[in-house]
Design an enzyme around this catalytic site. Sequence first.
Site, PDB file in Angstrom:
ATOM      1  CG  HIS A 179      -1.604  -1.048   1.377  1.00  0.00           C
ATOM      2  ND1 HIS A 179      -3.041  -1.605   1.939  1.00  0.00           N
ATOM      3  CD2 HIS A 179      -2.057  -2.095   0.468  1.00  0.00           C
ATOM      4  CE1 HIS A 179      -3.889  -2.247   1.887  1.00  0.00           C
ATOM      5  NE2 HIS A 179      -3.220  -2.797   1.025  1.00  0.00           N
ATOM      6  CD  GLU A 187      -1.017   4.449   3.509  1.00  0.00           C
ATOM      7  OE1 GLU A 187      -1.337   3.705   2.531  1.00  0.00           O
ATOM      8  OE2 GLU A 187      -2.081   5.052   4.740  1.00  0.00           O
ATOM      9  CB  CYS A 216      -6.077  -0.645   5.346  1.00  0.00           C
ATOM     10  SG  CYS A 216      -4.487  -1.365   5.351  1.00  0.00           S
ATOM     11  CB  CYS A 227      -1.352   1.653   6.483  1.00  0.00           C
ATOM     12  SG  CYS A 227      -0.714   0.408   4.697  1.00  0.00           S
TER      13      CYS A 227
END
Lengths: 185, 284
Positions: free
Chosen positions: A73, A75, A110, A113
């Site tokens: 993702h 991040e 999410c 993360c």
Amino acid sequence: MSTQEETQLTLPIDIKNDPEYNTHIKFMKEALNMAEEAYQEDEVPVGCVFVHNGEILCRGRNKTNETKNGTTHAELVAIDTILTNENISQRKYTPDVFKNSDLYVTVEPCIMCASALRQIGLEGVGRPDGRSPPVPITVGGYCHDEAIYMLRKFYVKENVNAPNPKKKANRILKTNDLVLEDSQD
Amino acid sequence: MSGDCVKERTNTFTWENMKVERILTEEETRKLETIDVFTTTIEPKLANKFLKFIQNHIPKINDLEHVKRVRRSQTDDGNVNKGIELRVVLCPVDHISKEELIKSLESFDPAIIQHIQDNLAIYPVPKHSPYTMSQFNEWKSIWPISYKRPTTQDEELTGNDLEYIKKYMEIAENEARLAQESNNRKIGAVIVNPQDSKVAAIKGDMTHSLQHPLKHAIMNCIEAIAKDTAESYKTISSTSPNDSLHHKRKLDESGITSDAISAAEGGYLCQDMDVFTNSQPCVM
């Protein structure tokens, strides 16, 4: 954005009176640019930037299809650009740099993360919507409509990388409820 | 480091002191939750007719198939009305207002509508179908319910399962020891494809050796599998020059992309794989 109080929410947000409004918008635009890059590559369009001492420390965007790794993702991708696996002794920063950094991201992180952000010691997270977050301190609302538009334009097109791609020929991109500064398409 | 991550285990792992237990699902551990429903009483001789009537005149009850429509109980009202009371579930209170409900009952039998109205009462009933026998026994005390043993419910672990678990737990444990020798946390993980029992990745914690707080054993396994998968994609596209990564994204006539096909063949990311690790995974 970096106070010591845990799970403090600045809601309802009054972003117009925020003295740092222009700064937040500037970095959110950078995050949106990263999301746009993901969109162009048929990735779910999420982008982010980490900001350290008023300057962009690193950028990331979703790469789950490209890497075949469901955990890449935005991040985590951004964090890995600072904490590279190669030449560890020559890294410019230690992991502690994130303790004094802010994150600007186009979608609420999410849970994976959010947990990662806690574990690297991040205290402030800027976010475009204003709902209850799983991360310590968040400020939301900046570039709210642009961030929504980014996801909408992704979800009206067919996601060729989905396990079971759906036909979406009849879907229409709705924009009449959004206030967008400049049309991106 | 936050509390999300499991601290290093203090006790030494041996197979003698290990017990394998299946972790119960949310359905199996669920406590009683109730939903309020309108009920009324009906004379036994009118019960069949009334049940048929409400089936046609009251909104259907969805997701409450486990709730028995009629509760039968002995009444002892000062020896005057001694006998059987049948209380009937009409519908959940959030489906319909009391006024609407009474209105839809009016066409049943004008002679007894007053009786139905007088006995209209709200009762709580179990909201979910019981998943285990003990839930059934506990929940039925507030309203009669039925119990069907779910076909998907897992049986006890068998000897073969235990052998399978033991084999890979030992590998994970060994990897954990190797991680510790390099000053990392004593955590190891193995990801196995249960289809062919092939090991997809074995990795230990690398938070110290890579100076990266997120290089947890499981994350390292996922990364290794992703690299292998990406490599095999490259091999496929380089062996067929007309099928470059860019062209692969185009939809073919059936509407399914070649990307999607190869993803399905190679498994979608780590879907359906088994993970063995000696430490409870953190939230990440």
